[in-house]
Design a protein around this motif. Structure first.
Motif, PDB file in Angstrom:
ATOM      1  N   THR A  91      56.499 -21.683 -13.486  1.00  0.00           N
ATOM      2  CA  THR A  91      55.228 -21.280 -14.068  1.00  0.00           C
ATOM      3  C   THR A  91      54.084 -22.127 -13.537  1.00  0.00           C
ATOM      4  N   ASP A  92      52.938 -21.500 -13.364  1.00  0.00           N
ATOM      5  CA  ASP A  92      51.748 -22.222 -12.919  1.00  0.00           C
ATOM      6  C   ASP A  92      51.028 -22.878 -14.085  1.00  0.00           C
ATOM      7  N   ASP A  93      51.462 -22.559 -15.297  1.00  0.00           N
ATOM      8  CA  ASP A  93      50.868 -23.162 -16.483  1.00  0.00           C
ATOM      9  C   ASP A  93      51.571 -24.484 -16.789  1.00  0.00           C
ATOM     10  N   ASP A  94      51.605 -24.875 -18.052  1.00  0.00           N
ATOM     11  CA  ASP A  94      52.219 -26.142 -18.448  1.00  0.00           C
ATOM     12  C   ASP A  94      53.737 -25.996 -18.439  1.00  0.00           C
ATOM     13  N   VAL A  96      56.121 -28.235 -18.711  1.00  0.00           N
ATOM     14  CA  VAL A  96      56.789 -28.999 -19.758  1.00  0.00           C
ATOM     15  C   VAL A  96      56.794 -28.226 -21.066  1.00  0.00           C
ATOM     16  N   ALA A  97      55.639 -27.700 -21.439  1.00  0.00           N
ATOM     17  CA  ALA A  97      55.549 -26.922 -22.678  1.00  0.00           C
ATOM     18  C   ALA A  97      56.439 -25.696 -22.618  1.00  0.00           C
ATOM     19  N   GLU A  98      56.523 -25.058 -21.449  1.00  0.00           N
ATOM     20  CA  GLU A  98      57.363 -23.870 -21.292  1.00  0.00           C
ATOM     21  C   GLU A  98      58.826 -24.208 -21.569  1.00  0.00           C
ATOM     22  N   GLU A 141      57.488 -35.547 -15.948  1.00  0.00           N
ATOM     23  CA  GLU A 141      57.588 -34.245 -16.614  1.00  0.00           C
ATOM     24  C   GLU A 141      59.027 -33.971 -17.044  1.00  0.00           C
ATOM     25  N   ARG A 144      59.811 -35.988 -20.113  1.00  0.00           N
ATOM     26  CA  ARG A 144      59.198 -35.456 -21.334  1.00  0.00           C
ATOM     27  C   ARG A 144      60.016 -34.296 -21.890  1.00  0.00           C
TER      28      ARG A 144
END
Length: 466
Positions: A91-94, A96-98, A141, A144
Motif C-alpha cells: 500500500t502507498d498509504d500507512d 504499518v496501520a494497514e 516499521e 512497530r
C-alpha cells in the motif's frame, strides 16, 4: 501438500482443505467433544463443520470466505466492522496501520468468540508477522507492527484462565537472502527444459485483486507498459528476456537496470514460460524447492522412458550439486532424491528432486530470466521459535511436528498414532494414541469450486507466485 498448489498434469490450482489428506488437530479435538476456536489458520477453507466450536478461515481462502457456523461473519461484522484476511500489500498509504488493522481483526475475533463459547482450545494465527518481512524494508516499521501484534497476543492469552497452557510457535524463521537462482533458466541452459512465449499469468501484481476485485487491465505505469512492449519486440526478434539480461550482465549493466526498474516493470518483461510437454525437467511448484521430471506413462506427455528415470535423475542431481553463483559459491548444501526426504503413501506426489539452498540464502524461482539475480532481501529460514508457560522436554531441538501431539496431550485427547512428532509437555501419565484418520474421516469437505484468482494475486504480491 508440497506447495500452495496441487497439480493436475501440468496444470496447477491453489490447495483447499480437502486436498490435505489428514485430519487437523482441531477436528480430532472436536471428535473428542472438545470445543475449538480456530482463527486465521492456512488452508482451513471450506471451513470444517464442527460439532463444537468455530472456524474462521485464513491464508489461501478468498477474502469473502464463509466462516463456520455460517452466521459468525455477519454477527462479527455487525459489531466490529469488516473482517479481513489479507492486508493491502504494498500500500502507498500507512503500511504499518494497514498491517496492524488486519492483525487486530484476529484479536477482536478471539474476543468475539470467547464471549460465545466455553472453549477448550483457542488457536489464533497471525500471518502478517510473515508478510511484513516480504513487503517492508524499514526495520522501525516492521518493529512497530510486531510490537502491536505482541500486545494482541497478550490480550488473547488473557482470555484463558490461570491454569491455561500457552504455546506460541512459528512455522519458520526469517533472515537474509542474497540471490535468486532461476532454476528453469538453468535447466533450459543445460538442455533439460524447453521454453515458449506465453501468458505471464503468475506475475499479476494487481493490488485491487487482494480484496477480490480485479484491477483494470488497462491500468499500469508507463514504464511497465514500455517494458512489456520492448519485451514483445525483442521476443519477436529472437531475443528472450534472459538473453537480454545475460548481455547486460556481460557489460556490467544488469545490476543497474534492476536497481532502477521497479519490480513490476521487471515482472512485465518476462514473457517466456516453460513448455512442459516438451521438457525433460522443470520446477513446477515455485515454492516447493523441488524439480519435477517429465516421465513416460506417469506424466501426460512424458519424455523420459521409465527405464531411464533413475539415470537421468542421478545425472541431474550431480549437476545441481555443483551449481555455483557468480561469486563462485555453491548454491545448494544438498540435492536429494525425493525418497530420501519424504515417505508415505503420497511420495509419488512429491517433486522428484529436493533442493536445499546453502544456508537458505538463495531463492529458487521458476521464472525464465538469467540464471542468477543479485537480490538482497528477507525470506524464510528453517528455524523458528517456540515459547510456552509450561516446562518443555526438548531433546536437542523441537520440531514443527511436535506441536500437534503436544497440544493434543494438553487437551487430554489421544495423540495421533501416525504423527512424526513427540509430546513436549512434562506429563507423567502414559499418553494414549489412536489413528486420527479413522476417528475424523467425517470432517472431509468437497472442493469449494470458487474462483481463486484474487488469492493468486495476493501470493504474487508477496513473491510466492512467479
Amino acid at each position: 501438500m508440497f506447495d500452495f498448489f496441487t497439480r493436475d498434469g501440468y496444470d496447477k490450482r491453489l490447495i483447499e482443505r480437502p486436498d490435505v489428506d489428514a485430519p487437523y488437530l482441531f477436528e480430532a479435538a472436536d471428535a473428542h467433544d472438545r470445543t475449538s476456536l480456530v482463527v486465521n489458520y492456512p488452508v482451513t477453507h471450506p471451513a470444517s463443520r464442527l460439532d463444537n466450536g468455530a472456524v474462521v478461515p485464513g491464508y489461501l481462502a478468498r477474502e469473502d470466505a464463509s466462516f463456520y457456523p455460517e452466521h459468525l461473519r455477519e454477527e462479527y461484522e455487525n459489531e466490529h466492522g469488516e473482517y479481513r484476511i489479507y492486508p493491502d500489500y504494498g500500500t502507498d498509504d500507512d503500511a504499518v496501520a494497514e498491517y496492524v488493522d488486519v492483525a487486530r481483526c484476529r484479536r477482536d475475533m478471539a474476543r468475539f468468540l470467547d464471549e460465545r463459547y466455553d472453549w477448550d482450545l483457542m488457536a489464533v494465527q497471525f500471518q502478517v508477522t510473515d508478510s511484513v518481512f516480504h513487503d517492508l524494508d524499514d526495520r522501525d516499521e516492521i518493529r512497530r507492527v510486531l510490537e502491536n501484534i505482541d500486545e494482541f497476543v497478550g490480550d488473547i492469552i488473557d482470555l484463558g484462565d490461570d491454569d491455561a497452557t500457552v504455546l506460541i510457535a512459528s512455522d519458520h524463521g526469517m533472515g537474509d537472502y542474497d540471490w535468486t537462482f532461476y532454476a528453469n533458466s538453468w535447466l533450459a541452459e543445460n538442455g533439460y527444459c524447453e521454453t515458449t512465449t506465453g501468458d505471464t499469468q503468475y506475475f499479476r501484481q494487481a493490488k485491487d485483486g487482494l480484496k477480490g476485485t480485479d484491477k483494470d487491465s488497462t491500468e499500469g505505469s508507463v514504464l511497465e507498459t514500455a517494458i512489456e512492449t520492448a519485451a514483445s519486440t525483442a521476443s519477436a526478434a529472437g531475443l528472450s528476456p534472459q538473453r537480454i539480461h545475460h548481455g547486460l550482465s556481460r557489460v556490467g549493466l544488469a545490476d543497474v537496470v534492476e536497481r532502477l526498474l521497479p519490480e513490476d516493470a521487471l515482472v512485465a518483461a518476462q514473457n517466456q514460460v516453460v513448455d512442459y510437454p516438451n521438457s525433460t525437467a522443470f520446477q513446477l511448484y515455485f515454492n516447493s524447492l523441488g524439480i519435477h521430471l517429465n516421465v513416460e506413462d506417469r506424466d501426460p506427455a512424458g519424455t523420459i522412458p521409465q527405464e531411464e528415470y533413475e539415470e537421468v535423475r542421478a545425472g541431474l542431481i550431480e549437476k545441481l550439486e555443483h551449481v555455483r553463483d557468480p561469486n563462485g559459491e555453491l548454491v545448494f548444501d544438498a540435492v536429494r532424491p525425493r525418497e530420501n526426504v519424504y515417505e508415505g503413501e503420497h511420495l509419488e506426489d512429491a517433486p522428484d528432486i529436493a533442493l536445499f539452498p546453502r544456508d537458505y540464502r538463495y531463492d529458487v524461482s521458476g521464472s525464465i530470466l538469467d540464471m542468477f539475480r543479485r537480490y538482497p532481501h528477507k525470506n524464510h529460514k528453517p528455524e523458528g521459535i517456540l515459547l510456552s508457560n509450561r516446562p518443555l522436554n526438548v531433546d536437542g531441538q523441537a520440531e514443527i511436528y511436535d506441536i500437534a501431539p503436544t497440544v493434543a496431550a494438553a487437551l487430554g485427547i489421544p495423540v495421533d498414532a501416525n504423527t512424526d512428532g513427540e509430546v513436549l509437555l512434562d506429563k507423567k501419565e502414559i499418553v494414549e494414541r489412536e489413528n486420527w484418520d479413522e476417528r475424523c474421516d467425517e470432517y472431509a469437505n468437497e472442493q469449494s469450486g470458487e474462483d481463486s484468482s484474487s488469492v493468486e494475486d495476493r501470493l504474487s504480491d508477496l513473491g510466492y507466485m512467479e
